[in-house]
Write an enzyme that holds these catalytic residues in place. Structure first.
Site, mmCIF file in Angstrom:
data_model
loop_
_atom_site.group_PDB
_atom_site.id
_atom_site.type_symbol
_atom_site.label_atom_id
_atom_site.label_comp_id
_atom_site.label_asym_id
_atom_site.label_seq_id
_atom_site.Cartn_x
_atom_site.Cartn_y
_atom_site.Cartn_z
ATOM 1 N N GLU A 185 -41.810 13.971 3.163
ATOM 2 C CA GLU A 185 -41.538 14.292 1.756
ATOM 3 C C GLU A 185 -40.073 14.049 1.410
ATOM 4 O OE1 GLU A 185 -43.411 14.756 -0.698
ATOM 5 O OE2 GLU A 185 -45.281 14.855 0.408
ATOM 6 N N GLU A 196 -44.095 8.019 -4.812
ATOM 7 C CA GLU A 196 -45.378 7.585 -4.223
ATOM 8 C C GLU A 196 -45.246 6.213 -3.559
ATOM 9 O OE1 GLU A 196 -47.689 9.662 -3.825
ATOM 10 O OE2 GLU A 196 -46.710 11.147 -5.081
HETATM 11 ZN ZN LIG Z 1 -44.892 13.122 -1.464
#
Ligand SMILES: [Zn+2]
Length: 264
Positions: A195, A133
């Site tokens: 990601e 995060e």
């Molecule tokens: Zn993520």
């Protein structure tokens, strides 16, 4: 004939060009990727701080106990290696066993929901979550997402109202852009490359901070096995679970070098 609406949008585009000049180009740490976004960091950080206050004011925040202490320790150690001098780090544990999520808003405003603790299992697993995060924030992924949204909305609402600081619109935008979309009814998942980049940066950060990077593929396998009912950030089908684990293994030698260089 010019209506006041078109004049307004002309001023907005001028703002866009100015912002592009100031904030356009950046280099992402660890990966070295060249990125650009239209959101100046000080603007993003103000939006992040405002949205964070909003989320916390509507949440049951945990301020003691072993899970809280572990979360604070992991967060501080990862923040210490993230090298973001303009961030004013804050870490919160939100009591919500049904939400398997965590986020970091611009400016270093981190929240972990208690629902992810059973998947994290231990401090290394929690370091995977918080490293990932924090990496999204450090890489300004939300600003890239917000830039996409602004390109769509500039002719309508106008930049001024969306970037005006403490407004409903800017709150929803920054929350959606950092994976808290379920709470504001807007879905804006990170892209596949974002990601992967967050996995990579997060892996290096956790290694530098003295956590075991080998927990990362194990954590994502647990997350995959855990199945449905997840919010967008962890529901994401990309990278596919197999690719995610393979990529993490590919980056493992780099993580091990970083750990040794940091004295672990
Ligand atoms: Zn993520």
């Amino acid at each position: 004939m010019h209506s006041s609406g078109s004049l307004r949008s002309h001023r907005s585009w001028g703002w866009v060009l100015l912002a592009f000049t100031i904030a356009g180009c950046a280099t992402v740490p660890v990966t070295g990727r060249k990125s650009f976004n239209l959101i100046p960091d000080n603007q993003a950080n103000a939006m992040g701080a405002d949205a964070y206050r909003q989320v916390l004011s509507e949440s049951k925040v945990v301020t003691s106990g072993p899970e809280y202490r572990m979360m604070m320790d992991v967060g501080r150690r990862i923040a210490a290696v993230a090298d973001q001098p303009d961030y004013q780090w804050e870490f919160s544990l939100i009591d919500d066993p049904n939400t398997v999520n965590a986020f970091c808003l611009p400016g270093g405003k981190v929240a972990v929901y208690t629902g992810i603790m059973p998947v994290a299992q231990n401090e290394d697993g929690l370091a995977v979550v918080m490293g990932h995060e924090i990496a999204h924030a450090v890489a300004r992924h939300g600003s890239e997402r917000m830039t996409d949204q602004l390109a769509l909305q500039v002719a309508g609402a106008g930049l001024e109202s969306l970037l005006g600081g403490a407004s409903e619109g800017s709150r929803s935008l920054v929350l959606a852009a950092y994976g808290v979309g379920a709470q504001v009814g807007v879905l804006l998942p990170f892209g596949r490359s974002q990601e992967s980049e967050a996995d990579h940066i997060g892996l290096i950060y956790m290694a530098r901070a003295g956590f075991d990077p080998h927990e990362a593929p194990r954590f994502w396998e647990r997350m995959t096995a855990q199945g449905g009912g997840r919010p967008p950030e962890f529901l994401s089908t990309h990278p596919s679970p197999e690719n995610r684990v393979k990529q993490l293994q590919d980056w493992m030698p780099e993580a091990e070098r970083e750990a040794r260089a940091a004295g672990h």
